[in-house]
Design a protein around this motif. Structure first.
Motif, PDB file in Angstrom:
ATOM      1  N   LEU A   1      -9.139  -1.393   5.421  1.00  0.00           N
ATOM      2  CA  LEU A   1      -8.616  -2.136   4.276  1.00  0.00           C
ATOM      3  C   LEU A   1      -8.014  -3.454   4.734  1.00  0.00           C
ATOM      4  O   LEU A   1      -7.298  -3.506   5.739  1.00  0.00           O
ATOM      5  CB  LEU A   1      -7.545  -1.309   3.554  1.00  0.00           C
ATOM      6  CG  LEU A   1      -8.007  -0.032   2.850  1.00  0.00           C
ATOM      7  CD1 LEU A   1      -6.804   0.761   2.358  1.00  0.00           C
ATOM      8  CD2 LEU A   1      -8.925  -0.358   1.691  1.00  0.00           C
TER       9      LEU A   1
ATOM     10  N   ASP B   1       0.820  -1.211   0.000  1.00  0.00           N
ATOM     11  CA  ASP B   1       0.000   0.000   0.000  1.00  0.00           C
ATOM     12  C   ASP B   1       0.853   1.259   0.000  1.00  0.00           C
ATOM     13  O   ASP B   1       0.512   2.265  -0.633  1.00  0.00           O
ATOM     14  CB  ASP B   1      -0.967   0.005   1.188  1.00  0.00           C
ATOM     15  CG  ASP B   1      -0.260  -0.131   2.523  1.00  0.00           C
ATOM     16  OD1 ASP B   1       0.905  -0.557   2.554  1.00  0.00           O
ATOM     17  OD2 ASP B   1      -0.885   0.188   3.560  1.00  0.00           O
ATOM     18  N   GLN B   2       2.003   1.206   0.676  1.00  0.00           N
ATOM     19  CA  GLN B   2       2.904   2.360   0.691  1.00  0.00           C
ATOM     20  C   GLN B   2       3.604   2.538  -0.657  1.00  0.00           C
ATOM     21  O   GLN B   2       3.854   3.671  -1.085  1.00  0.00           O
ATOM     22  CB  GLN B   2       3.927   2.207   1.813  1.00  0.00           C
ATOM     23  CG  GLN B   2       3.320   2.252   3.207  1.00  0.00           C
ATOM     24  CD  GLN B   2       4.370   2.136   4.306  1.00  0.00           C
ATOM     25  OE1 GLN B   2       5.529   2.496   4.126  1.00  0.00           O
ATOM     26  NE2 GLN B   2       3.955   1.596   5.448  1.00  0.00           N
TER      27      GLN B   2
ATOM     28  N   GLU C   1       1.148   4.259  -2.890  1.00  0.00           N
ATOM     29  CA  GLU C   1       1.009   5.665  -2.493  1.00  0.00           C
ATOM     30  C   GLU C   1       2.202   6.496  -2.968  1.00  0.00           C
ATOM     31  O   GLU C   1       2.039   7.607  -3.472  1.00  0.00           O
ATOM     32  CB  GLU C   1       0.873   5.756  -0.974  1.00  0.00           C
ATOM     33  CG  GLU C   1       0.627   7.168  -0.460  1.00  0.00           C
ATOM     34  CD  GLU C   1       0.449   7.226   1.042  1.00  0.00           C
ATOM     35  OE1 GLU C   1       0.512   8.339   1.596  1.00  0.00           O
ATOM     36  OE2 GLU C   1       0.247   6.173   1.668  1.00  0.00           O
TER      37      GLU C   1
ATOM     38  N   GLY D   1      -5.854  -5.414   0.053  1.00  0.00           N
ATOM     39  CA  GLY D   1      -5.820  -3.970  -0.145  1.00  0.00           C
ATOM     40  C   GLY D   1      -7.189  -3.377  -0.403  1.00  0.00           C
ATOM     41  O   GLY D   1      -7.298  -2.233  -0.850  1.00  0.00           O
ATOM     42  N   CYS D   2      -8.252  -4.119  -0.109  1.00  0.00           N
ATOM     43  CA  CYS D   2      -9.626  -3.666  -0.335  1.00  0.00           C
ATOM     44  C   CYS D   2     -10.444  -3.831   0.945  1.00  0.00           C
ATOM     45  O   CYS D   2     -10.039  -4.535   1.868  1.00  0.00           O
ATOM     46  CB  CYS D   2     -10.285  -4.476  -1.458  1.00  0.00           C
ATOM     47  SG  CYS D   2      -9.416  -4.460  -3.028  1.00  0.00           S
TER      48      CYS D   2
ATOM     49  N   THR E   1     -11.474   5.528   1.670  1.00  0.00           N
ATOM     50  CA  THR E   1     -10.525   4.716   0.901  1.00  0.00           C
ATOM     51  C   THR E   1     -11.211   3.761  -0.073  1.00  0.00           C
ATOM     52  O   THR E   1     -10.545   3.073  -0.841  1.00  0.00           O
ATOM     53  CB  THR E   1      -9.636   3.897   1.857  1.00  0.00           C
ATOM     54  OG1 THR E   1     -10.459   3.229   2.812  1.00  0.00           O
ATOM     55  CG2 THR E   1      -8.650   4.798   2.585  1.00  0.00           C
TER      56      THR E   1
ATOM     57  N   ARG F   1      -5.385  -6.310   4.818  1.00  0.00           N
ATOM     58  CA  ARG F   1      -3.934  -6.207   4.644  1.00  0.00           C
ATOM     59  C   ARG F   1      -3.453  -6.913   3.374  1.00  0.00           C
ATOM     60  O   ARG F   1      -2.540  -6.432   2.700  1.00  0.00           O
ATOM     61  CB  ARG F   1      -3.231  -6.828   5.865  1.00  0.00           C
ATOM     62  CG  ARG F   1      -1.720  -6.776   5.806  1.00  0.00           C
ATOM     63  CD  ARG F   1      -1.115  -7.451   7.020  1.00  0.00           C
ATOM     64  NE  ARG F   1      -1.479  -8.846   7.085  1.00  0.00           N
ATOM     65  CZ  ARG F   1      -0.832  -9.819   6.433  1.00  0.00           C
ATOM     66  NH1 ARG F   1       0.183  -9.523   5.659  1.00  0.00           N
ATOM     67  NH2 ARG F   1      -1.212 -11.077   6.547  1.00  0.00           N
TER      68      ARG F   1
ATOM     69  N   GLN G   1      -3.975  -4.084  -8.061  1.00  0.00           N
ATOM     70  CA  GLN G   1      -2.820  -3.406  -7.481  1.00  0.00           C
ATOM     71  C   GLN G   1      -1.573  -3.607  -8.356  1.00  0.00           C
ATOM     72  O   GLN G   1      -0.782  -2.684  -8.550  1.00  0.00           O
ATOM     73  CB  GLN G   1      -2.562  -3.917  -6.069  1.00  0.00           C
ATOM     74  CG  GLN G   1      -3.620  -3.488  -5.061  1.00  0.00           C
ATOM     75  CD  GLN G   1      -3.219  -3.806  -3.632  1.00  0.00           C
ATOM     76  OE1 GLN G   1      -2.349  -4.645  -3.378  1.00  0.00           O
ATOM     77  NE2 GLN G   1      -3.855  -3.142  -2.683  1.00  0.00           N
TER      78      GLN G   1
END
Length: 740
Positions: free
Chosen positions: A568, A280-281, A284, A573-574, A610, A570, A308
């Motif tokens: 979210l 996720d990072q 971003e 991611g949703c 999100t 882990r 993703q």
């Protein structure tokens, strides 16, 4: 089997006359295990072995089956599995990958009829309080002890030979060798990288030194040196340049071996030039142009959602993706079927490379074959009629339904589980055991005219909960294994009475790749609804990581949302989504649906900010009902909206009236769909409504809107919003009250 480098599965049974009860089996194991331990440690160092058991094994290292993950990534010479007490499919499959060439997997079990009917902790862990009388799974394991790849021995105490002498005799008979172990020092062979692996190392390096947009997808079975190739390649690049690299995966533990190989090849001062960053990072950083690394590695990419991975490809030009083709991790082959075509479409110069040569054991390794066949981890060969991606017949498919008390034929079982492995990255050997013997499992399959399974639906029965357990669940004091939806209804939704009803939860649906997009998933659900009605089931349910395409599928099959996860997930991611289809409880379910829409709208600018705006648009635009209190716009409203769309008013000043337009447009859209049978999909209108939802409901920042809708700056965002308002006004997609 004389070739050096093989690993062996060896099954040793206790004599039947000592197996009157599980405790006696366990006691028997205690009496001779020290002799077995001494026999193994005479050939290998005791530090290179592991015992999976709950008992004492003197100086050997012992773990419970639940602790197997801590040993992944290590290299062992022998493993003893004390099956008389417990037998974990996940643990056995996973730990087998840690054995080096020449290693041995020794499984100690009771006599078969006693073993398959004894209660084991693994059953309690997998099935909760629903214990079975006889284990179909353990019967299958027992059958596989007779397989060609496995050495099978029943200890006899009428034999004058000792236990170890009987073992050595059995090994010598199979191996035609005086030495029961194939190489004296397993670590001395198969340590250097193969020509194939060296080619992979060079391919990895080219991604980060050659032309851009030439990504690499590196595929391999377990033990092929994928992790070591990554580590050595990055180490070489770091040693020759000042490059910095980022590696991501579904967890930090998954890349442990890559870091070990990397650190072996660089000086201490260079170790910090390979950094793990959570997925996720990474996304971003890429979307905000803050990604400062010279290359990106995505390890075990099959465990990461396709959308993703596609985001990464859209925003970055030098990526190495790796994936285990099949194995204990439960990665499956969904990565191959879904993501790789998308990758090649976006970057035609990308390369796909598969490592086939084992480097920690020899080709044709008996243990690898035995594990793959036992747990159906390797894709089965399919006839040309199935491999061919041309036109396939879907009109004459037959449907078979299996209740928990029905035994599934082996060919249907293998086809069904292979489809699940291919379609779901989280499918593991434990799932295979549940498919075989879960006491609440229902299975539906569609077969073609060749009797091959081309689509499968896996269903678990839930509910029927009673006090005091139900009250404890509703108050958050207890949680049962299983009953996922029933417990969520009792606790999160505070509707414990719904948890007393019998319901069926759709656990998984899988369709063969060449049969996808032909309505087979919906056909399975139609058949399921018929079976549920006949079985007096109150409602159907499903839970999943919500994305636009999956949500569309469930909505079109008339499932309705009743809960959206607050954070979210882990791994995916949703946000998770719980949806239901009412069969007998429509009034109570409709109440939950109303509450869902009120709660989700209320939280849309908070924890649901999100959520993709397209997902929220689908929730509202595809819902099955229209509110009684409809929002109507009068002429004054329309005049103000017209002025805003023509740049005569700022977005801030017009924010309330734009919000009114959005709410009215959504209601009108639902009316059009319901009463006028409007089926046409307007892509531009969908994008317009999603943009207004993101701004007016979710209150996303200009930066967030730029990322989600590929815009550039505040001015372009405002122009797109004004364009959306004009489009809605032109289509008259609103409720109006011209008299006011």
């Amino acid at each position: 089997m004389q070739e050096k480098g093989f690993r062996l599965p060896v099954a040793v049974r206790c004599p039947s006359y000592l197996c009157q009860a599980q405790d006696e089996c366990y006691q028997f194991t205690q009496s001779f295990k020290y002799e077995i331990a001494n026999w193994l440690t005479s050939a290998f160092e005791k530090e290179s072995g592991l015992v999976v058991s709950s008992g004492d094994w003197s100086e050997l290292c012992v773990i419970e089956s639940t602790g197997y993950r801590e040993w992944l990534g290590r290299e062992l010479n022998f493993i003893i599995v004390d099956g008389s007490y417990d037998f974990s499919a996940n643990a056995v499959a996973a730990l087998s990958g840690t054995l080096k060439a020449g290693g041995i997997l020794l499984i100690l079990v009771p006599e078969q009829s006693r073993w398959s009917t004894s209660a084991q902790p693994e059953q309690q862990r997998l099935f909760g309080e629903n214990l079975i009388t006889e284990s179909r799974f353990l019967n299958r394991v027992g059958d596989f002890f007779e397989a060609q790849e496995c050495i099978h021995l029943t200890i006899s105490y009428t034999n004058k030979d000792t236990v170890t002498q009987q073992l050595e005799t059995a090994l010598e008979k199979e191996l035609v060798s005086p030495n029961p172990f194939l190489i004296d020092s397993p670590s001395s062979t198969f340590k250097l990288n193969t020509v194939e692996q060296q080619g992979a190392i060079e391919a990895i390096k080219r991604v980060f030194t050659g032309h851009a947009k030439r990504h690499l997808a590196l595929l391999a079975d377990r033990g092929r040196g994928k992790s070591s190739a990554l580590g050595m390649a990055i180490a070489d690049l770091v040693s020759r340049s000042d490059k910095m690299f980022c590696i991501t995966a579904f967890s930090r533990t998954a890349v442990k071996q890559v870091f070990e190989w990397f650190e072996q090849g660089v000086y201490a001062e260079c170790i910090d030039r390979l950094t793990f960053v959570p997925m996720d990072q990474v996304i971003e950083l890429l979307q905000s142009n803050g990604f400062s690394y010279d290359g990106l590695i995505v390890d075990e990419a099959a465990a990461i959602p396709v959308h993703q991975l596609e985001t990464l490809v859209t925003h970055y030009n030098r990526i190495v993706f790796t994936s285990t083709v099949h194995g204990y991790e439960g990665t499956g082959r969904g990565f191959t079927y879904r993501f790789l075509p998308s990758l090649l479409n976006h970057a035609p110069q990308a390369k796909i490379l598969e490592l086939k040569q084992p480097i920690r054991w020899a080709n044709g390794d008996p243990l690898e074959q035995w594990i793959n066949n036992l747990f159906i981890l390797k894709p089965q060969s399919k006839p040309d009629s199935i491999i061919n991606n041309g036109s396939v017949e879907v009109a004459n498919l037959s449907f078979d339904w299996f209740s928990p008390d029905q035994e599934v034929k082996d060919d249907i079982l293998i086809d069904s589980f292979q489809l699940l492995v291919d379609a779901h990255y989280q499918t593991t050997p434990d799932d295979f055991r549940q498919l075989l013997e879960h006491p609440s499992r229902y299975l539906g399959v569609l077969k073609n005219k060749s009797e091959q399974v081309v689509a499968v639906i896996l269903v678990l029965q839930e509910g029927g909960l009673r006090n005091p357990v139900l009250s404890q669940i509703a108050h958050g004091e207890r949680r049962l294994r299983g009953h996922l939806v029933a417990q969520s209804l009792a606790f999160h939704c505070q509707q414990p009475e719904l948890a007393t009803l019998i319901s069926w939860r759709v656990q998984r649906i899988a369709v063969a790749p060449e049969y996808q997009s032909k309505g087979l998933g919906s056909k399975l659900l139609s058949q399921l609804k018929e079976q549920a009605s006949a079985a007096d089931v109150s409602f159907l349910s499903t839970t999943y990581a919500v994305t636009q395409d999956v949500l569309t599928f469930w909505l079109r099959n008339r499932f309705q949302p009743i809960r959206l996860g607050l954070s979210l997930d882990r791994v995916s991611g949703c946000h998770s989504c719980l949806m239901v289809y009412a069969i007998q409880t429509e009034e109570k379910i409709n109440q939950l649906i109303d509450e869902f829409y009120e709660r989700t709208r209320h939280l849309s600018s908070g924890c649901y900010q999100t959520v993709s705006a397209d997902v929220l648009r689908l929730f509202w635009c595809e819902k099955e009902f229209v509110k009684k209190q409809l929002r109507k716009l009068n002429q004054s409203h329309l005049d103000n909206l017209q002025r805003f769309s023509l740049n005569h008013q700022s977005l801030e000043d017009a924010s309330l009236i734009v919000l009114e337009l959005l709410d009215s447009a959504i209601e009108q859209y639902c009316i059009n769909r319901r009463y006028e049978n409007q089926q046409e999909h307007d892509v531009l209108l969908a994008k317009d409504m999603a943009l207004l939802i993101a701004k007016c409901w979710q209150k996303k920042t200009i930066k967030q809107l730029n990322i989600e809708f590929a815009l550039n700056g505040k001015k372009e965002v405002e122009q797109q919003i004004k364009s959306a308002v004009r489009n809605i006004l032109q289509k008259k997609l609103y409720l109006n009250d011209i008299s006011k």
